[in-house]
Design a protein around this motif. Structure first.
Motif, mmCIF file in Angstrom:
data_model
loop_
_atom_site.group_PDB
_atom_site.id
_atom_site.type_symbol
_atom_site.label_atom_id
_atom_site.label_comp_id
_atom_site.label_asym_id
_atom_site.label_seq_id
_atom_site.Cartn_x
_atom_site.Cartn_y
_atom_site.Cartn_z
ATOM 1 N N ASN A 65 0.803 -1.232 0.000
ATOM 2 C CA ASN A 65 0.000 0.000 0.000
ATOM 3 C C ASN A 65 0.833 1.278 0.000
ATOM 4 O O ASN A 65 0.311 2.361 0.243
ATOM 5 C CB ASN A 65 -0.960 -0.028 1.199
ATOM 6 N N LEU A 66 2.117 1.110 -0.252
ATOM 7 C CA LEU A 66 2.995 2.286 -0.327
ATOM 8 C C LEU A 66 3.238 2.658 -1.783
ATOM 9 O O LEU A 66 3.539 1.798 -2.608
ATOM 10 C CB LEU A 66 4.362 1.953 0.283
ATOM 11 N N HIS A 67 3.135 3.933 -2.082
ATOM 12 C CA HIS A 67 3.481 4.431 -3.421
ATOM 13 C C HIS A 67 4.632 5.415 -3.264
ATOM 14 O O HIS A 67 4.539 6.351 -2.475
ATOM 15 C CB HIS A 67 2.291 5.134 -4.073
ATOM 16 N N VAL A 68 5.698 5.179 -4.024
ATOM 17 C CA VAL A 68 6.835 6.088 -3.885
ATOM 18 C C VAL A 68 7.006 6.978 -5.116
ATOM 19 O O VAL A 68 6.794 6.555 -6.262
ATOM 20 C CB VAL A 68 8.164 5.343 -3.570
ATOM 21 N N VAL A 96 12.956 -4.929 -1.362
ATOM 22 C CA VAL A 96 11.707 -5.027 -0.608
ATOM 23 C C VAL A 96 10.570 -5.432 -1.554
ATOM 24 O O VAL A 96 10.680 -5.256 -2.770
ATOM 25 C CB VAL A 96 11.373 -3.675 0.080
ATOM 26 N N PRO A 97 9.470 -5.963 -0.973
ATOM 27 C CA PRO A 97 8.380 -6.448 -1.835
ATOM 28 C C PRO A 97 7.460 -5.328 -2.322
ATOM 29 O O PRO A 97 6.277 -5.299 -2.017
ATOM 30 C CB PRO A 97 7.636 -7.428 -0.917
ATOM 31 N N ILE A 98 8.015 -4.386 -3.080
ATOM 32 C CA ILE A 98 7.172 -3.320 -3.637
ATOM 33 C C ILE A 98 6.917 -3.634 -5.108
ATOM 34 O O ILE A 98 7.825 -4.082 -5.821
ATOM 35 C CB ILE A 98 7.795 -1.912 -3.450
ATOM 36 N N SER A 99 5.680 -3.420 -5.540
ATOM 37 C CA SER A 99 5.352 -3.720 -6.931
ATOM 38 C C SER A 99 5.778 -2.550 -7.823
ATOM 39 O O SER A 99 5.686 -1.388 -7.409
ATOM 40 C CB SER A 99 3.849 -3.990 -7.003
ATOM 41 N N VAL A 103 5.839 2.346 -7.985
ATOM 42 C CA VAL A 103 7.079 3.139 -8.047
ATOM 43 C C VAL A 103 6.930 4.141 -9.190
ATOM 44 O O VAL A 103 6.780 3.753 -10.345
ATOM 45 C CB VAL A 103 8.296 2.217 -8.271
ATOM 46 N N HIS A 104 6.922 5.414 -8.849
ATOM 47 C CA HIS A 104 6.636 6.463 -9.835
ATOM 48 C C HIS A 104 7.858 7.366 -9.960
ATOM 49 O O HIS A 104 7.976 8.372 -9.252
ATOM 50 C CB HIS A 104 5.422 7.275 -9.383
ATOM 51 N N ARG A 105 8.761 6.998 -10.850
ATOM 52 C CA ARG A 105 10.021 7.748 -10.945
ATOM 53 C C ARG A 105 9.909 8.918 -11.926
ATOM 54 O O ARG A 105 9.036 8.929 -12.807
ATOM 55 C CB ARG A 105 11.172 6.824 -11.341
ATOM 56 N N ILE A 106 10.797 9.871 -11.771
ATOM 57 C CA ILE A 106 10.896 10.992 -12.718
ATOM 58 C C ILE A 106 11.720 10.497 -13.914
ATOM 59 O O ILE A 106 12.817 9.966 -13.720
ATOM 60 C CB ILE A 106 11.595 12.200 -12.066
ATOM 61 N N PRO A 107 11.216 10.652 -15.150
ATOM 62 C CA PRO A 107 11.950 10.119 -16.305
ATOM 63 C C PRO A 107 13.143 10.997 -16.699
ATOM 64 O O PRO A 107 13.094 11.764 -17.659
ATOM 65 C CB PRO A 107 10.882 10.074 -17.416
#
Ligand code: 6PG
Length: 261
Positions: A65-68, A96-99, A103-107
């Motif tokens: 339930n974490l969004h980074v 870690v078990p993050i989907s 994960v919302h990275r800056i391109p």
């Protein structure tokens, strides 16, 4: 609201930051079903990421339930050694078990202006605003109330935070959520979230360690308000809270009365 906690050592500061993050994410997930966290670059956050990738913290965080997200990025591809995404991926996310959907990275591989537009679109889509097609068509100051749950920030010895550097117009930005920044001091481009977006957070955590930042920290916290010179001063959450987590070395010029830890 602003608060400062001072820890005797860097290691204790990191432990406190990790514990705080666990509490804040639990609270957000309980209240809203998920927690959005903004990560930063730099050596101080890297230590925190390493700690979070280990027990007991790794099991205490509800990764599903974490969004980074990221507060800033260097104009490089994600695999580049300077990439803030890569820093967090290597120290934390890969362990870690993050989907990947969380994960919302800056391109950073795009041209900086395009990366800023693309990331603003990602944010607006995620937080429920209409996607932007062109940055100058965005409505002014249209940041929804309470955007991110937790924003993690570091501060440079020059008073910069995220990639809001002294003397750059990004510090004064009021409309756009994400902007490209030419950092003359570094002869490099960065992409950064802007003060209105950062200040729409529920909780901002500043992590500051080391004697080389002590003077600047005192100026930022107690000196006259001049965000163009000391961009960290532009960080003032509108309705949320701001907490400085500081080690003793960085706190030497702060008034003793400020210490609450
Ligand atoms: C970056 C950052 C930056 C950083 C500070 C502190 O990409 O460099 O996001 O704002 O957090 O410069 O970095 P240090 O912890 O390495 O001093």
């Amino acid at each position: 609201m602003r608060d400062i906690e001072i820890y005797p050592t860097r290691a204790e500061l990191m432990e406190a930051a990790a514990e705080r993050l666990v509490t804040l994410t639990e609270r957000a997930i309980k209240a809203r079903g998920l927690c959005t966290v903004v990560l930063s670059g730099g050596s101080t956050p890297r230590e925190l990421y390493t700690l979070l990738s280990q027990e007991p913290f790794v099991s205490q965080l509800d990764w599903a339930n974490l969004h980074v997200f990221w507060g800033d990025e260097r104009a490089v591809p994600p695999a580049h050694p300077d990439s803030n995404y890569r820093l967090a991926a290597d120290a934390l996310l890969a362990k870690v078990p993050i989907s990947p959907e969380n994960v919302h990275r800056i391109p950073g591989e795009l041209a900086p202006a395009d990366a800023a537009i693309a990331y603003e679109r990602v944010l607006r889509r995620f937080f429920g605003d209409a996607p932007a097609t062109q940055h100058n068509a965005l409505p002014g100051l249209s940041v929804p109330h309470a955007l991110f749950d937790v924003v993690l920030l570091g501060m440079g010895a020059d008073g910069h935070t995220a990639s809001l550097f002294p003397g750059t117009t990004a510090v004064l930005e009021r409309d756009r959520w994400v902007v490209p920044v030419a950092v003359r001091q570094l002869d490099a481009w960065r992409i950064t979230l802007t003060p209105p977006v950062l200040n729409a957070a529920r909780q901002i955590l500043f992590l500051v360690a080391g004697a080389e930042k002590a003077w600047t920290l005192a100026q930022v916290v107690t000196g006259p308000y001049q965000p163009e010179v000391l961009p960290a001063q532009a960080i003032e959450p509108e309705a949320g809270t701001l907490l400085w987590l500081v080690d003793a070395a960085a706190a030497v010029y702060l008034d003793a009365g400020m210490s609450v830890s």
